[in-house]
Design a protein around this motif. Sequence first.
Motif, PDB file in Angstrom:
ATOM      1  N   ALA A   1       0.832  -1.211   0.000  1.00  8.67           N
ATOM      2  CA  ALA A   1       0.000   0.000   0.000  1.00  8.67           C
ATOM      3  C   ALA A   1       0.865   1.258   0.000  1.00  8.67           C
ATOM      4  O   ALA A   1       0.582   2.226  -0.721  1.00  8.67           O
ATOM      5  CB  ALA A   1      -0.937  -0.016   1.204  1.00  8.67           C
ATOM      6  N   TYR A   2       1.933   1.238   0.799  1.00  8.86           N
ATOM      7  CA  TYR A   2       2.827   2.402   0.829  1.00  8.86           C
ATOM      8  C   TYR A   2       3.487   2.618  -0.533  1.00  8.86           C
ATOM      9  O   TYR A   2       3.688   3.763  -0.971  1.00  8.86           O
ATOM     10  CB  TYR A   2       3.900   2.219   1.900  1.00  8.86           C
ATOM     11  CG  TYR A   2       3.352   2.097   3.306  1.00  8.86           C
ATOM     12  CD1 TYR A   2       2.138   2.671   3.663  1.00  8.86           C
ATOM     13  CD2 TYR A   2       4.056   1.397   4.297  1.00  8.86           C
ATOM     14  CE1 TYR A   2       1.633   2.555   4.947  1.00  8.86           C
ATOM     15  CE2 TYR A   2       3.564   1.283   5.583  1.00  8.86           C
ATOM     16  CZ  TYR A   2       2.350   1.858   5.896  1.00  8.86           C
ATOM     17  OH  TYR A   2       1.863   1.750   7.167  1.00  8.86           O
ATOM     18  N   ALA A   3       3.832   1.519  -1.225  1.00  5.57           N
ATOM     19  CA  ALA A   3       4.477   1.638  -2.535  1.00  5.57           C
ATOM     20  C   ALA A   3       3.550   2.248  -3.572  1.00  5.57           C
ATOM     21  O   ALA A   3       4.000   2.890  -4.531  1.00  5.57           O
ATOM     22  CB  ALA A   3       4.950   0.259  -3.007  1.00  5.57           C
ATOM     23  N   LEU A   4       2.238   2.076  -3.382  1.00  4.21           N
ATOM     24  CA  LEU A   4       1.263   2.663  -4.299  1.00  4.21           C
ATOM     25  C   LEU A   4       0.899   4.087  -3.916  1.00  4.21           C
ATOM     26  O   LEU A   4       0.036   4.696  -4.550  1.00  4.21           O
ATOM     27  CB  LEU A   4      -0.005   1.797  -4.330  1.00  4.21           C
ATOM     28  CG  LEU A   4       0.156   0.391  -4.917  1.00  4.21           C
ATOM     29  CD1 LEU A   4      -1.129  -0.409  -4.756  1.00  4.21           C
ATOM     30  CD2 LEU A   4       0.558   0.469  -6.387  1.00  4.21           C
ATOM     31  N   GLY A   5       1.522   4.603  -2.874  1.00  4.14           N
ATOM     32  CA  GLY A   5       1.264   5.970  -2.464  1.00  4.14           C
ATOM     33  C   GLY A   5       0.073   6.150  -1.546  1.00  4.14           C
ATOM     34  O   GLY A   5      -0.402   7.280  -1.360  1.00  4.14           O
ATOM     35  N   VAL A   6      -0.435   5.063  -0.958  1.00 10.07           N
ATOM     36  CA  VAL A   6      -1.574   5.162  -0.045  1.00 10.07           C
ATOM     37  C   VAL A   6      -1.090   5.693   1.297  1.00 10.07           C
ATOM     38  O   VAL A   6      -0.103   5.187   1.837  1.00 10.07           O
ATOM     39  CB  VAL A   6      -2.241   3.780   0.134  1.00 10.07           C
ATOM     40  CG1 VAL A   6      -3.430   3.886   1.078  1.00 10.07           C
ATOM     41  CG2 VAL A   6      -2.669   3.225  -1.215  1.00 10.07           C
TER      42      VAL A   6
ATOM     43  N   THR B   1      -8.380  -6.769   7.432  1.00 11.51           N
ATOM     44  CA  THR B   1      -7.709  -8.069   7.452  1.00 11.51           C
ATOM     45  C   THR B   1      -7.765  -8.709   8.828  1.00 11.51           C
ATOM     46  O   THR B   1      -7.940  -9.925   8.960  1.00 11.51           O
ATOM     47  CB  THR B   1      -6.247  -7.912   7.011  1.00 11.51           C
ATOM     48  OG1 THR B   1      -6.197  -7.296   5.722  1.00 11.51           O
ATOM     49  CG2 THR B   1      -5.552  -9.266   6.945  1.00 11.51           C
ATOM     50  N   ALA B   2      -7.621  -7.888   9.856  1.00 10.08           N
ATOM     51  CA  ALA B   2      -7.626  -8.404  11.227  1.00 10.08           C
ATOM     52  C   ALA B   2      -9.011  -8.451  11.844  1.00 10.08           C
ATOM     53  O   ALA B   2      -9.149  -8.855  13.004  1.00 10.08           O
ATOM     54  CB  ALA B   2      -6.715  -7.533  12.099  1.00 10.08           C
ATOM     55  N   LEU B   3     -10.046  -8.046  11.109  1.00 11.07           N
ATOM     56  CA  LEU B   3     -11.383  -7.890  11.680  1.00 11.07           C
ATOM     57  C   LEU B   3     -11.971  -9.171  12.269  1.00 11.07           C
ATOM     58  O   LEU B   3     -12.589  -9.112  13.339  1.00 11.07           O
ATOM     59  CB  LEU B   3     -12.335  -7.317  10.619  1.00 11.07           C
ATOM     60  CG  LEU B   3     -13.703  -6.853  11.116  1.00 11.07           C
ATOM     61  CD1 LEU B   3     -13.549  -5.759  12.157  1.00 11.07           C
ATOM     62  CD2 LEU B   3     -14.553  -6.368   9.955  1.00 11.07           C
ATOM     63  N   PRO B   4     -11.844 -10.350  11.647  1.00 12.48           N
ATOM     64  CA  PRO B   4     -12.431 -11.558  12.262  1.00 12.48           C
ATOM     65  C   PRO B   4     -11.908 -11.820  13.668  1.00 12.48           C
ATOM     66  O   PRO B   4     -12.693 -12.080  14.591  1.00 12.48           O
ATOM     67  CB  PRO B   4     -12.023 -12.673  11.290  1.00 12.48           C
ATOM     68  CG  PRO B   4     -11.852 -11.990   9.988  1.00 12.48           C
ATOM     69  CD  PRO B   4     -11.283 -10.649  10.306  1.00 12.48           C
ATOM     70  N   GLY B   5     -10.605 -11.759  13.845  1.00  9.42           N
ATOM     71  CA  GLY B   5     -10.052 -11.973  15.177  1.00  9.42           C
ATOM     72  C   GLY B   5     -10.404 -10.867  16.147  1.00  9.42           C
ATOM     73  O   GLY B   5     -10.610 -11.121  17.348  1.00  9.42           O
TER      74      GLY B   5
ATOM     75  N   ALA C   1      -6.968   1.860   7.815  1.00  6.09           N
ATOM     76  CA  ALA C   1      -8.426   1.788   7.781  1.00  6.09           C
ATOM     77  C   ALA C   1      -8.947   0.851   6.705  1.00  6.09           C
ATOM     78  O   ALA C   1      -9.970   0.179   6.906  1.00  6.09           O
ATOM     79  CB  ALA C   1      -9.003   3.189   7.576  1.00  6.09           C
ATOM     80  N   ARG C   2      -8.267   0.777   5.568  1.00  3.87           N
ATOM     81  CA  ARG C   2      -8.780   0.012   4.431  1.00  3.87           C
ATOM     82  C   ARG C   2      -8.155  -1.374   4.292  1.00  3.87           C
ATOM     83  O   ARG C   2      -8.751  -2.246   3.651  1.00  3.87           O
ATOM     84  CB  ARG C   2      -8.532   0.794   3.135  1.00  3.87           C
ATOM     85  CG  ARG C   2      -9.246   2.136   3.058  1.00  3.87           C
ATOM     86  CD  ARG C   2     -10.743   1.955   2.885  1.00  3.87           C
ATOM     87  NE  ARG C   2     -11.419   3.237   2.746  1.00  3.87           N
ATOM     88  CZ  ARG C   2     -11.577   3.875   1.595  1.00  3.87           C
ATOM     89  NH1 ARG C   2     -11.081   3.355   0.485  1.00  3.87           N
ATOM     90  NH2 ARG C   2     -12.231   5.022   1.553  1.00  3.87           N
ATOM     91  N   ILE C   3      -6.971  -1.582   4.849  1.00  4.85           N
ATOM     92  CA  ILE C   3      -6.274  -2.850   4.635  1.00  4.85           C
ATOM     93  C   ILE C   3      -6.019  -3.592   5.945  1.00  4.85           C
ATOM     94  O   ILE C   3      -6.399  -4.754   6.107  1.00  4.85           O
ATOM     95  CB  ILE C   3      -4.945  -2.616   3.893  1.00  4.85           C
ATOM     96  CG1 ILE C   3      -5.219  -2.037   2.505  1.00  4.85           C
ATOM     97  CG2 ILE C   3      -4.147  -3.920   3.781  1.00  4.85           C
ATOM     98  CD1 ILE C   3      -3.992  -1.681   1.726  1.00  4.85           C
TER      99      ILE C   3
END
Length: 300
Positions: A189-194, A207-211, A201-203
Amino acid sequence: MTTTTLDKPIKAPTFRDVSTSRRLRNHLATGLVWLCFAIALIPLAWVLIMVVSKGFESVISIDWWQKSQKGILPDQSGGGVYHAIYGTIVQSAIAAVIAVPIGIMAAVYLVEYGRGWLAKTTTFMVDILAGVPSIVAALFIFALWIATFGAPQSAFAVALAMVLLMLPVVVRSTEEMLKLVPDELREAAYALGVPKWKTIARIVIPTALPGMISGILLALARVMGETAPVLVLVGYSKSINSNVFDGNMASLPLMIYQELANPEPEGRARVWGAALTLILLIALLYAAAAVVNKLLTRNR
């Protein structure tokens, strides 16, 4: 053409090739593990069998789930636990609304931003808060909210004490889930400039939401059975009180404590019935945590 020993396939060692002493030690260790497992199950099974056998008669009644104890005398049978279920859910829901956002933001700070003395201090305070007994949390809220600010005893005061008990569990479970997110996702994400905040918030969080949800539900199930906050910060009511900021409000632990003072057989029946109801409610939350975790993991 002659075949050397190097051309022969190497045979993998089997369990029979292991020495007798090592096999005996393996069997002994396995037996000890199963023995410890069985010993740990004995008190749990004993408690469940006793609670189910003594509270089953009350729980199977339709009135038990649809009525309160309003107008029921100590020596009378009948009534239900509806008011106590309502109080337990309301108090726990208020605590979750306050504790979950704070716990998640604290965990995000510790994992993604935390450096230096502030992060160490936060970690230390979370560890200390995790070891605070529930009665100490209740007395702290009583001294601050009721004695200092002059607020009345209420369900909201109970929820504030539950917040102190939920926070360390939410922080620790969320922190561990965020640490399991691969760094490659962040770096991509950082490499894409995010920006970092959008990456979190988006990644990271999705990703960790189930746990995270499983940890939140387990923290909620833990505080639902706490007795000290309801004993110190609110009184018992035999009917539903919709005002969470004033007045008495029942809960399942408080109903159990209240009915223990009733020497009549009807009081004992209500004690075991409320205890079984609380176990079923907590078991339902644990099952919900497992289902949500499975569904979210499957849909990713």
